[in-house]
Design a protein around this motif. Structure first.
Motif, short mmCIF file in Angstrom:
data_model
loop_
_atom_site.label_atom_id
_atom_site.label_comp_id
_atom_site.label_asym_id
_atom_site.label_seq_id
_atom_site.Cartn_x
_atom_site.Cartn_y
_atom_site.Cartn_z
N ILE A 231 0.82 -1.21 0.00
CA ILE A 231 0.00 0.00 0.00
C ILE A 231 0.85 1.26 0.00
O ILE A 231 0.34 2.36 0.21
CB ILE A 231 -0.95 0.03 1.22
CG1 ILE A 231 -0.16 -0.09 2.52
CG2 ILE A 231 -1.99 -1.07 1.12
CD1 ILE A 231 -1.01 0.00 3.77
N ALA A 232 2.15 1.14 -0.26
CA ALA A 232 3.00 2.32 -0.26
C ALA A 232 2.63 3.27 -1.40
O ALA A 232 2.84 4.48 -1.28
CB ALA A 232 4.47 1.91 -0.37
N ASP A 233 2.09 2.73 -2.49
CA ASP A 233 1.71 3.56 -3.63
C ASP A 233 0.20 3.80 -3.68
O ASP A 233 -0.35 4.04 -4.75
CB ASP A 233 2.18 2.92 -4.93
CG ASP A 233 1.60 1.53 -5.12
OD1 ASP A 233 1.05 0.98 -4.14
OD2 ASP A 233 1.68 1.00 -6.25
N HIS A 234 -0.47 3.73 -2.52
CA HIS A 234 -1.91 3.93 -2.44
C HIS A 234 -2.23 5.27 -1.79
O HIS A 234 -1.56 5.67 -0.83
CB HIS A 234 -2.58 2.81 -1.62
CG HIS A 234 -2.73 1.52 -2.38
ND1 HIS A 234 -1.68 0.91 -3.03
CD2 HIS A 234 -3.82 0.73 -2.59
CE1 HIS A 234 -2.10 -0.21 -3.59
NE2 HIS A 234 -3.39 -0.34 -3.35
N GLU A 235 -3.22 5.94 -2.32
CA GLU A 235 -3.78 7.09 -1.61
C GLU A 235 -4.67 6.57 -0.48
O GLU A 235 -5.34 5.55 -0.61
CB GLU A 235 -4.60 7.95 -2.56
CG GLU A 235 -3.76 8.67 -3.60
CD GLU A 235 -4.60 9.60 -4.46
OE1 GLU A 235 -5.84 9.42 -4.49
OE2 GLU A 235 -4.02 10.51 -5.07
N CYS A 236 -4.65 7.29 0.63
CA CYS A 236 -5.41 6.86 1.81
C CYS A 236 -6.31 7.99 2.27
O CYS A 236 -5.86 9.12 2.48
CB CYS A 236 -4.47 6.45 2.94
SG CYS A 236 -5.32 5.98 4.46
N TYR A 237 -7.58 7.68 2.43
CA TYR A 237 -8.57 8.61 2.97
C TYR A 237 -9.22 7.93 4.18
O TYR A 237 -9.78 6.84 4.05
CB TYR A 237 -9.62 8.96 1.92
CG TYR A 237 -9.05 9.52 0.64
CD1 TYR A 237 -8.84 10.89 0.50
CD2 TYR A 237 -8.70 8.69 -0.41
CE1 TYR A 237 -8.30 11.41 -0.68
CE2 TYR A 237 -8.15 9.19 -1.58
CZ TYR A 237 -7.96 10.56 -1.71
OH TYR A 237 -7.43 11.06 -2.86
N ALA A 238 -9.13 8.55 5.33
CA ALA A 238 -9.68 7.99 6.57
C ALA A 238 -10.55 9.04 7.24
O ALA A 238 -10.21 10.22 7.27
CB ALA A 238 -8.57 7.55 7.52
N ALA A 239 -11.69 8.60 7.79
CA ALA A 239 -12.63 9.53 8.40
C ALA A 239 -13.45 8.82 9.46
O ALA A 239 -13.51 7.58 9.50
CB ALA A 239 -13.56 10.15 7.34
N THR A 240 -14.07 9.59 10.32
CA THR A 240 -15.02 9.08 11.30
C THR A 240 -16.43 9.42 10.85
O THR A 240 -16.64 10.30 10.02
CB THR A 240 -14.76 9.69 12.68
OG1 THR A 240 -14.86 11.12 12.58
CG2 THR A 240 -13.38 9.33 13.20
N VAL A 241 -17.40 8.73 11.42
CA VAL A 241 -18.81 8.93 11.09
C VAL A 241 -19.44 9.84 12.13
O VAL A 241 -19.20 9.69 13.33
CB VAL A 241 -19.55 7.57 11.02
CG1 VAL A 241 -21.05 7.78 10.84
CG2 VAL A 241 -19.00 6.73 9.89
N GLY A 242 -20.23 10.80 11.68
CA GLY A 242 -20.97 11.66 12.59
C GLY A 242 -20.24 12.89 13.06
O GLY A 242 -20.76 13.63 13.89
N GLY A 243 -19.03 13.13 12.56
CA GLY A 243 -18.30 14.33 12.95
C GLY A 243 -17.54 14.23 14.26
O GLY A 243 -16.98 15.22 14.71
#
Length: 416
Positions: free
Chosen positions: A277-289
């Motif tokens: 995954i070194a060449d992967h874009e990563c988007y991480a988030a929580t639900v509900g703010g």
């Protein structure tokens, strides 16, 4: 008591006569709405409350009070920006509670400079604190924040007041959190949860449902954890999306999570789990703010990232609690029993936790506990046999490294 249960929880039981409370937060999060509701409830309880507004006209505050139902006979309103006039109103009315919205808009004629500068804020705050202590008058001051989220004005302002409350919340979400940064009369590890609606701001006694998108549905790239906000456990969902890219520097974007810890967990998965995954874009988030700042959410974030990379769905009804170390180990977290009881109360049937961190008699009934020692075992326990493959490659790569190291050592001996 202020009449708002969630605010009383954060204050440690209620407002202390003579105490000065500083309420700070981003514009539009609901500070003025909450304090106007507190003023009306105090007036209905037989107290005399003076609400001083320096940012709005009296007519604007009246309209908001009608909208949220905050009209009361004992609630007095003054639109003033001069410190002498504010103190004159206090002298004439002798209120039990004083609310100033905001302290940066009030100026003193005895000090040079416009309202809001360092000298003015120090002078105004000192005069209001002196009046509050001398009259045993509970005082609430609204404070502005800078663009980085810190309280505007001199740092001495936070030292002078008795309580500092931080009002957090994204204007695009309905959830608002109030934390006690400083409290001379109560704990500083409590948090109050509020919901901003068209009818005002309301306290949430059980806000866990706001942080789950679908409690009974398992989707690749998602994981559920239990965080402790003060003494209150909250069940939250973490989502991650990993996508291959040809860009030389893949993007790493987080929302509601610490970007540094997310980058660390990506490095741990790459190094110890051998995920490509070194060449992967990563988007991480929580639900509900909700914002997850404690390390106990590391394991859930790691499982969400691994699930997105391997297209694996975690076992439905399972929570993951644990801190991920740089060596890939899963570390203990505080308050695990309280977290597990909250998960069992909401209907979860499984939990992935660090090994040896809880006694058998502390495990709630109906909750299947999977204790793991490292991130590899955690991903295997999350539910899919495909997750075992990277760990087999890990052992093979270790053997290959040992053989290559032995070959290099032999070549060095021959050269010697």
């Amino acid at each position: 008591r202020s009449g708002v249960g969630e605010l009383d929880r954060v204050l440690g039981g209620g407002l202390v006569p003579g105490a000065v409370v500083l309420v700070a937060g981003e514009p539009g999060t609901g500070k003025s709405t909450l304090l106007l509701d507190v003023a009306a409830r105090g007036a209905r309880a037989g107290r005399r409350v003076l609400y001083v507004t320096g940012e709005e006209s009296a007519g604007q505050v009246r309209l908001r009070a009608e909208r949220i139902g905050a009209l009361a006979d004992g609630l007095y309103l003054a639109a003033e920006t001069d410190l002498a006039q504010v103190l004159a109103h206090v002298e004439q009315l002798a209120p039990d509670v004083l609310i100033v919205d905001s302290v940066q808009t009030v100026a003193s004629a005895q000090v040079d400079g416009s309202a809001g500068n360092v000298s003015q804020v120090r002078e105004v705050a000192g005069a209001l604190i002196h009046a509050a202590k001398g009259r045993a008058m509970a005082t609430l001051l609204v404070g502005h924040v800078t663009k980085d989220g810190s309280i505007a004005g001199p740092r001495v302002l936070e030292h002078l007041v008795d309580v500092v409350l931080q009002f957090d919340g994204d204007r695009h979400n309905r959830l608002r959190l109030v934390r006690a940064v400083k409290n001379r009369y109560g704990p500083t590890d409590e948090v109050g949860c509020f919901e901003l609606t068209d009818a005002g701001i309301e306290g949430l006694v059980d806000p866990s449902g706001l942080f789950l998108s679908a409690p009974n549905r398992s989707v690749p790239g998602t994981a559920v954890t239990v965080t402790l906000e003060g003494r209150r456990p909250l069940v939250c969902e973490v989502q991650a999306l990993l996508s291959p890219t040809k860009a030389p520097t893949p993007r790493r974007t987080t929302s509601g999570l610490d970007s540094a810890r997310a980058a660390m967990i990506l490095a741990v998965l790459t190094k110890h789990v051998k995920l490509p995954i070194a060449d992967h874009e990563c988007y991480a988030a929580t639900v509900g703010g909700v914002r997850l700042a404690e390390p106990a959410a590391d394991l859930a974030l790691a499982l969400a990232m691994a699930g997105s990379a391997l297209d694996l769905s975690p076992t439905s009804g399972t929570v993951a609690i644990g801190e991920v170390g740089l060596a890939g180990e899963i570390r203990h977290v505080t308050g695990l029993g309280r977290r597990l009881r909250e998960a069992a109360r909401l209907g979860f049937t499984g939990a992935i936790v660090p090994r040896g961190c809880i006694e058998p008699d502390e495990i709630p009934d109906g909750l299947n506990l999977l204790q793991v020692a490292d991130i590899g075992a955690a991903i295997r326990a999350a539910g899919s046999p495909r997750a075992v493959v990277p760990f087999q490659r890990t052992e093979q790569s270790k053997a290959g490294r040992h053989s290559r190291a032995a070959g290099r050592a032999g070549a060095a001996d021959r050269r010697a």
